[in-house]
Design an enzyme around this catalytic site. Structure first.
Site, short mmCIF file in Angstrom:
data_model
loop_
_atom_site.label_atom_id
_atom_site.label_comp_id
_atom_site.label_asym_id
_atom_site.label_seq_id
_atom_site.Cartn_x
_atom_site.Cartn_y
_atom_site.Cartn_z
N SER A 76 52.34 13.90 65.98
CA SER A 76 50.78 14.11 66.08
C SER A 76 50.17 13.63 67.41
O SER A 76 50.62 14.06 68.50
CB SER A 76 50.22 13.99 64.93
OG SER A 76 48.80 14.53 64.58
N ASP A 90 49.49 24.62 62.00
CA ASP A 90 49.66 23.07 61.99
C ASP A 90 48.49 22.65 60.95
O ASP A 90 47.20 23.24 61.03
CB ASP A 90 49.21 22.61 62.92
CG ASP A 90 49.47 21.13 63.20
OD1 ASP A 90 50.44 20.61 62.94
OD2 ASP A 90 48.36 20.36 63.20
N HIS A 93 52.95 19.30 59.16
CA HIS A 93 52.68 18.57 60.04
C HIS A 93 53.36 17.37 59.99
O HIS A 93 53.70 16.74 58.95
CB HIS A 93 50.92 18.04 60.10
CG HIS A 93 50.51 17.33 61.07
ND1 HIS A 93 50.22 17.98 62.23
CD2 HIS A 93 50.18 15.94 61.44
CE1 HIS A 93 49.34 17.02 62.84
NE2 HIS A 93 49.44 15.88 62.61
#
Length: 416
Positions: A198, A294, A361
């Site tokens: 991320s 996502d 994610h």
């Protein structure tokens, strides 16, 4: 039994999500932080079975001004390699959102994302950080490091706000951490991999070529960005919520001078914080791992509460099974945008791509999505197998999934 564990994990995940709440008050909500933390708990595992690795603070960082937002020392978790992995190093850059206003950065100082005073003293190493060959077949015996994230700008800032006692020193933290790890044996690395999830995945992109420069030409150096392909996308109101957020990060932390000069010669600084404008210019071999839908971007970029004033997207973004046909088409357009953005990048024989059509994610940190009996697959390969094939040049990996809902192997995230 497997279904029981998945249900139990989901219940735990939902409970923890509610307990954690969000960073509100009009600032950047740390949903990225929540998802990263919560996903790591999705597989129900006894704590006694997890590898728990202690936090090490970088004592030499203070004299270099390489400090967290509140001025405390940065830190990392290191589990040493062994056997064939003794001279192989994997550096995982932690994720956890960003702060884009003075107010949100001040709040962040009170959390583990802005102060080592609030960091966990030990962390579980799972997924790509696991030390078990049946959980992490290619990297289990490497020196594996998790570099903690406490600057709020993907390890890129180098300024400060004296009036608020805020230290935007991500770039200095990066340099200080690399110096420390080199002194711990990384200078002898025969193979090295920089990865991140991320906001850490974005950091892996931003620092990839810098990482390569740390080693002699004889060292195999590559980079992995997991869930770091943040898109400059249109939100449900027709605006650009993530661009507005990133513009705040770039402005508040004065990142202009730290961004790629090759990019800033042609584009504005905010555009040069978006991976779609950076990845094709990276010289070091890189692997992009991303869910086409996502989960963080669905929540905070495409349909954040600030633009969904009527709440018409609330049910859909919480559980994609509640989306109507026009909402699904909106997500399909986002997927197309992402796939188009990596086309040039994917033409390089040195680069790898794994984009699955899931609402997920950070799939490298979770054991159930990295390497497990029912992990997501593309072309018959798990994420772990695909990354390993690419890193060790066993085969080229250019895996881009067909559009939703064709993939039945996804571990989709559902919010309640």
């Amino acid at each position: 039994m497997k279904s029981v564990l998945r249900i139990a994990a989901a219940i735990f995940w939902l409970w923890l999500f509610i307990v954690l709440g969000v960073i509100g008050s009009g600032n950047v909500r740390d949903t990225d932080d929540e998802i990263s933390l919560l996903e790591s708990q999705l597989v129900v595992t006894s704590p006694s079975q997890l590898l728990m690795v202690p936090l090490t603070l970088i004592q030499a960082a203070a004299s270099k001004g390489a400090v967290c937002l509140d001025g405390t020392l940065p830190g990392y978790h290191l589990h040493p390699g062994s056997g064939s992995g003794a001279n192989r190093w994997l550096i995982q850059l932690e994720g956890g959102g960003w702060c884009n206003t003075r107010r949100s950065c001040i709040f962040r100082k009170t959390t583990r994302r802005g102060s080592s005073n609030h960091m966990e003293k030990v962390l579980a190493f799972t997924g790509i950080l696991s030390n078990k060959s049946n959980e992490n077949p290619d990297f289990f015996n490497w020196n594996r490091v998790k570099l903690r994230y406490c600057d709020g700008a993907s390890f890129t800032g180098d300024s400060q706000d004296e009036s608020s006692q805020l230290y935007y020193r991500g770039q200095r933290i990066w340099h200080s951490a690399m110096e420390e790890l080199l002194s711990k044996g990384m200078q002898k690395a025969e193979q090295a991999l920089l990865s991140g999830c991320s906001a850490g995945g974005l950091a892996s992109i931003l620092h990839c070529d810098q990482f390569k420069e740390l080693f002699p030409g004889t060292t195999t150096v590559k980079c992995l960005s997991d869930a770091g392909m943040f898109m400059d996308a249109v939100d449900v109101s027709g605006g650009h919520s993530l661009r507005k957020m990133f513009q705040g990060v770039v402005t508040v932390q004065n990142l202009q001078k730290e961004l790629s000069t090759a990019c800033t010669k042609h584009l504005d600084p905010t555009s040069c914080f978006f991976p779609q404008n950076l990845v094709s210019g990276i010289k070091t071999p890189m692997f992009l791992l991303n869910a086409a839908y996502d989960a963080w971007q669905v929540q905070e970029s495409l349909a954040p509460p600030s633009v969904d004033l009527s709440g018409s997207w609330k049910a859909c973004k919480s559980d994609h099974s509640h989306c109507n046909s026009s909402q699904i088409q909106f997500f399909q357009d986002f997927r197309t945008h992402m796939v188009d953005a990596v086309k040039s990048f994917a033409t390089s024989t040195h680069n790898g791509v794994f984009i699955n059509s899931c609402f997920a994610h950070c799939q490298s940190e979770r054991q159930d999505t990295w390497y497990a009996p029912d992990s997501p697959t593309l072309h018959g390969k798990t994420v772990a197998e695909s990354v390993g094939d690419w890193y060790f040049d066993r085969t080229t990996v250019k895996a881009i999934d067909c559009p939703y809902p064709c993939d039945k192997t996804c571990h989709n995230l559902i919010f309640k």
